[in-house]
Write an enzyme that holds these catalytic residues in place. Structure first.
Site, PDB file in Angstrom:
ATOM      1  CB  SER A 316      -0.908   0.014   1.233  1.00  0.00           C
ATOM      2  OG  SER A 316      -0.217   0.517   2.368  1.00  0.00           O
ATOM      3  CG  ASP A 317       1.524   5.759  -1.344  1.00  0.00           C
ATOM      4  OD1 ASP A 317       2.393   5.969  -0.478  1.00  0.00           O
ATOM      5  OD2 ASP A 317       1.474   6.373  -2.419  1.00  0.00           O
ATOM      6  CD1 TRP A 318       1.469   8.528   5.198  1.00  0.00           C
ATOM      7  CD2 TRP A 318       3.465   7.526   5.106  1.00  0.00           C
ATOM      8  NE1 TRP A 318       2.179   8.894   6.312  1.00  0.00           N
ATOM      9  CE2 TRP A 318       3.418   8.302   6.280  1.00  0.00           C
ATOM     10  CE3 TRP A 318       4.626   6.810   4.822  1.00  0.00           C
ATOM     11  CZ2 TRP A 318       4.470   8.377   7.180  1.00  0.00           C
ATOM     12  CZ3 TRP A 318       5.677   6.882   5.715  1.00  0.00           C
ATOM     13  CH2 TRP A 318       5.606   7.654   6.877  1.00  0.00           C
ATOM     14  CG  ASP A 320      -3.144   4.901   0.532  1.00  0.00           C
ATOM     15  OD1 ASP A 320      -3.738   5.916   0.917  1.00  0.00           O
ATOM     16  OD2 ASP A 320      -2.337   4.913  -0.408  1.00  0.00           O
TER      17      ASP A 320
END
Length: 773
Positions: A316-318, A320
């Site tokens: 995932s991104d930050w 998310d």
């Protein structure tokens, strides 16, 4: 040669690759056998893991969680790991990955200390599984002091030089490994078709073929193959998929992308990257067609993993997983959000803070025990994560001797960065051969981006937003300093004229030393006016308009009113509207964000020591309200009068001037019909009718004259960057086949239809007919 996926665990078998080769000459069988054993070893490892250990492998935390802090909670300097915090993360929560840098760039010594501590539990035998550490090394290892910083990706795309892109990848990988880090969150493969977007500068431009070709080259450089050695890193394709297509232009806001455009435009760069062995992928933080990127099972699991055969893991991104609940609001609880994202196919959550990571692990364990996440799905995620760790050699040597990386920040690497800048910087206008400049002319260097290295590098430089000048690389020059080095202070004056700043979280500008600027304009022969924008990315980089600020435009108007030779230098993360000052400028240079050695490269180009060869990787808009692309359909070009002349950008995709005089001649195809699986051979002659050698980007476009769905006006299907000697001639060859003619038809599948097509190279064109048989 001994293949040992996990030599620290005694139940794993050891394969002698030499023995296999001796036993069987069938390399496909050998590869299959090694792969089978690799997965068997990993499966054996998974079978020995507890549920808590498996869940921990899917959890990623940021470095701040384990750093030692002072009594105010601020990390101490130099950065040091807090052993108690680390032990809690690894032994209690079984965390499998750590990322990030904290607040600013670190020294090699700090990185060595941090990574030595991080890997100590595994190397001591107390932990069964090594940590995989990741970092955003976007244009070089930008979070290590003294590293070699290249042009940002958009500038790299402007080189149109895949070999140079590969070399960038190799150098970045080497210096990232020299910092002790084996995983790079790069390259960005999002398509740059929304110029308002704050991360346009991180893309490889608007075209899927250019982005695919350059992106694959970067991955080849990063990884050196599917099993990166100690000089290479795991790449991470970002951000799967459609993140850049935000309708509003603001970061992390929804995109609406029809299936046809998703398949033709946004997916190809990722598919090509998978074909080149990319080991990891980061997921889109936004939403496409109402579905959050992290919940798009169709794209993540069916397309990426099942259809394309992607073997690595998705991260995932930050925050998310959390944002599925708090921002997208498709999950009423955090537990629902975690389950939804994980079941969609996201293998690792960048949680990344404390105590949130602890809550994540607890929730995930309960979800598996409660049957909301299957053991099979969890095992699949862990298998993918362990596979990447194995291929990176983390089980055998997670912390190689960093003293061996003697080429870190070497002159060889710096020279390559400057070459990338030289080949990226793009000449957009050169009225009456205003360039190259005469060194005897008195020059005024001015403008808000002229006197600080941060404007050459942009965001992801020493800090996240890149605005802090504290950590600028020693010995690298601003544009002002590069001109003073070239001319001396007698023939080089400076007046900033205006400055950029943040006002209510948005970029603004104001005059600075304005009277000084107006006075010095009268005293010079040439004004080199450096314009642009503040470094920024992601949400802080959101803007309301592409228009360049009035104060910056006014500086250009004043110089032109004094009848001075005006050279505009643009330092931009995205194409800003400058139409009102284009006509009065004598020369215009798009420098993008050219990196630490960009100023030196710019001066070499302006004074003719090197020739321009950069070409635009996007369509440069003329008006703020008109966003269009080179591959538009005929209807986009239809004007009010009914003529086909409405398409009117400031400069077209692929445009760029040089000091030479290149002519395209004698476009030929070896036959007028392309039948079935045959290929068509294309040649074109180029002549350089000048005394100045050059590098020319030869671009091949194909148009489908008529189709069952509206065809593009033209599509890039090939390019080559070739050297042409002074007064010389070269022949350039291309080959196209049925695959270059395909498009997504009414049923949602790629098809090729019989009919006539047009090939365009330079100002030349030829027609041919395609027949199925």
């Amino acid at each position: 040669m001994i293949f040992k996926p996990f030599n620290s665990l005694n139940f794993f078998l050891t394969i002698s690759i030499v023995g296999l080769i001796a036993a069987c000459k069938n390399t496909e069988f050998i590869s299959s056998t090694i792969k089978t054993q690799e997965y068997k070893s990993i499966n054996d490892c998974i079978a020995s893991m507890s549920l808590e250990e498996k869940v921990g492998q899917t959890c990623q935390i940021t470095l701040d969680v384990i750093l030692k802090t002072d009594e105010k909670g601020v990390p101490v300097s130099p950065a040091v790991i807090d052993t108690n915090k680390l032990n809690e993360a690894i032994f209690k929560y079984n965390v499998g990955s750590i990322l990030n840098v904290g607040s600013h760039t670190l020294t090699l010594a700090e990185w060595k200390g941090i990574l030595t501590s991080v890997h100590a539990p595994f190397l001591s035998g107390k932990s069964k599984t090594p940590i995989i550490y990741g970092i955003d090394a976007i244009h070089g290892i930008n979070y290590t002091v003294g590293a070699t910083l290249f042009p940002q990706e958009i500038g790299l795309a402007a080189t149109w030089n895949p070999e140079l892109a590969k070399q960038f990848g190799e150098i970045t990988a080497y210096e990232t490994r020299a910092s002790g880090i084996p995983w790079n969150f790069s390259p960005v493969l999002d398509l740059g078709r929304q110029p308002l977007w704050s991360r346009t500068f991180e893309t490889l431009g608007e075209d899927p073929y250019l982005a695919s070709t350059m992106g694959a080259a970067i991955i080849d450089g990063y990884q050196g193959g599917k099993n990166p050695d100690k000089y290479h890193v795991a790449s991470c394709m970002k951000h799967f998929v459609g993140y850049s297509g935000s309708l509003s232009g603001r970061d992390r806001t929804p995109a609406w992308i029809p299936d046809k455009y998703m398949k033709e435009l946004y997916l190809p760069s990722f598919k090509k990257a998978v074909e080149h062995g990319a080991l990891t992928v980061m997921i889109n933080s936004g939403a496409v067609n109402g579905i959050p990127g992290h919940l798009n099972h169709k794209l993540i699991t069916k397309t990426l993993k099942n259809n394309w055969g992607f073997e690595g893991f998705s991260v995932s991104d930050w925050e998310d997983f959390i944002m599925v609940h708090s921002v997208h609001r498709t999950a009423p609880t955090l537990s629902d959000a975690y389950v939804q994202a994980f079941n969609a196919g996201v293998d690792m959550s960048m949680v990344p803070f404390s105590p949130q990571f602890k809550e994540y692990c607890d929730i995930m364990i309960k979800a598996v025990k409660g049957g909301k996440i299957s053991e099979e799905r969890l095992n699949d995620a862990v298998r993918r994560i362990l596979l990447v760790k194995s291929r990176l050699g983390l089980y055998t040597d997670p912390m190689p001797n960093l003293d061996q990386y003697t080429k870190f920040a070497s002159q060889e690497f710096k020279d390559k960065s400057k070459q990338a800048a030289l080949e990226s910087i793009t000449l957009l206008k050169n009225e009456n051969n205003s360039l190259p400049l005469n060194p005897n002319q008195k020059v005024l260097v001015a403008g808000p981006t002229s006197n600080n290295l941060t404007f050459l590098n942009g965001a992801w430089t020493h800090t996240w937003q890149g605005v802090d000048t504290t950590y600028n690389t020693n010995g690298c020059l601003s544009i002002r300093e590069a001109f003073e080095k070239e001319l001396g202070k007698t023939n080089c004056m400076f007046a900033q004229g205006a400055e950029l700043f943040l006002e209510n979280d948005f970029e603004a500008s104001r005059f600075k030393n304005f009277d000084d600027y107006k006075q010095k304009v009268k005293m010079c022969d040439v004004v080199v006016l450096c314009l642009g924008e503040l470094p920024s990315t992601e949400k802080p980089g959101d803007i309301r308009s592409l228009n360049l600020s009035n104060e910056q435009l006014e500086l250009a108007r004043i110089a032109s009113a004094e009848k001075k030779k005006v050279i505009l230098v643009l330092l931009e993360a995205r194409p800003r509207i400058i139409h009102d000052i284009v006509d009065d400028a004598n020369a215009i240079i798009q420098a993008y964000l050219p990196g630490d050695y960009g100023a030196e490269a710019l001066v070499d180009l302006i004074y003719g020591k090197s020739n321009f060869s950069g070409k635009l990787p996007y369509t440069y808009p003329k008006y703020d309200g008109v966003i269009e692309f080179y591959d538009h359909s005929a209807s986009v070009d239809r004007s009010k009068s009914g003529q086909f002349n409405a398409y009117d950008p400031e400069w077209d995709f692929g445009f760029g001037l040089n000091y030479s005089n290149v002519k395209y001649e004698s476009l030929t195809i070896n036959k007028n019909e392309l039948i079935g699986k045959d290929s068509l051979e294309i040649t074109v002659d180029l002549s350089n009718n000048s005394n100045i050698p050059c590098k020319e980007v030869v671009q091949l476009y194909v148009s489908d004259d008529y189709a069952s769905l509206i065809p593009n006006g033209k599509s890039l299907k090939g390019f080559q960057k070739i050297e042409i000697p002074s007064n010389g001639k070269v022949k350039c060859k291309f080959s196209i086949s049925k695959s270059e003619l395909k498009f997504v038809g009414k049923e949602g599948n790629f098809i090729v239809e019989e009919g006539f097509f047009t090939i365009r190279v330079g100002d030349l064109e030829k027609k041919f007919e395609y027949k199925n048989k």
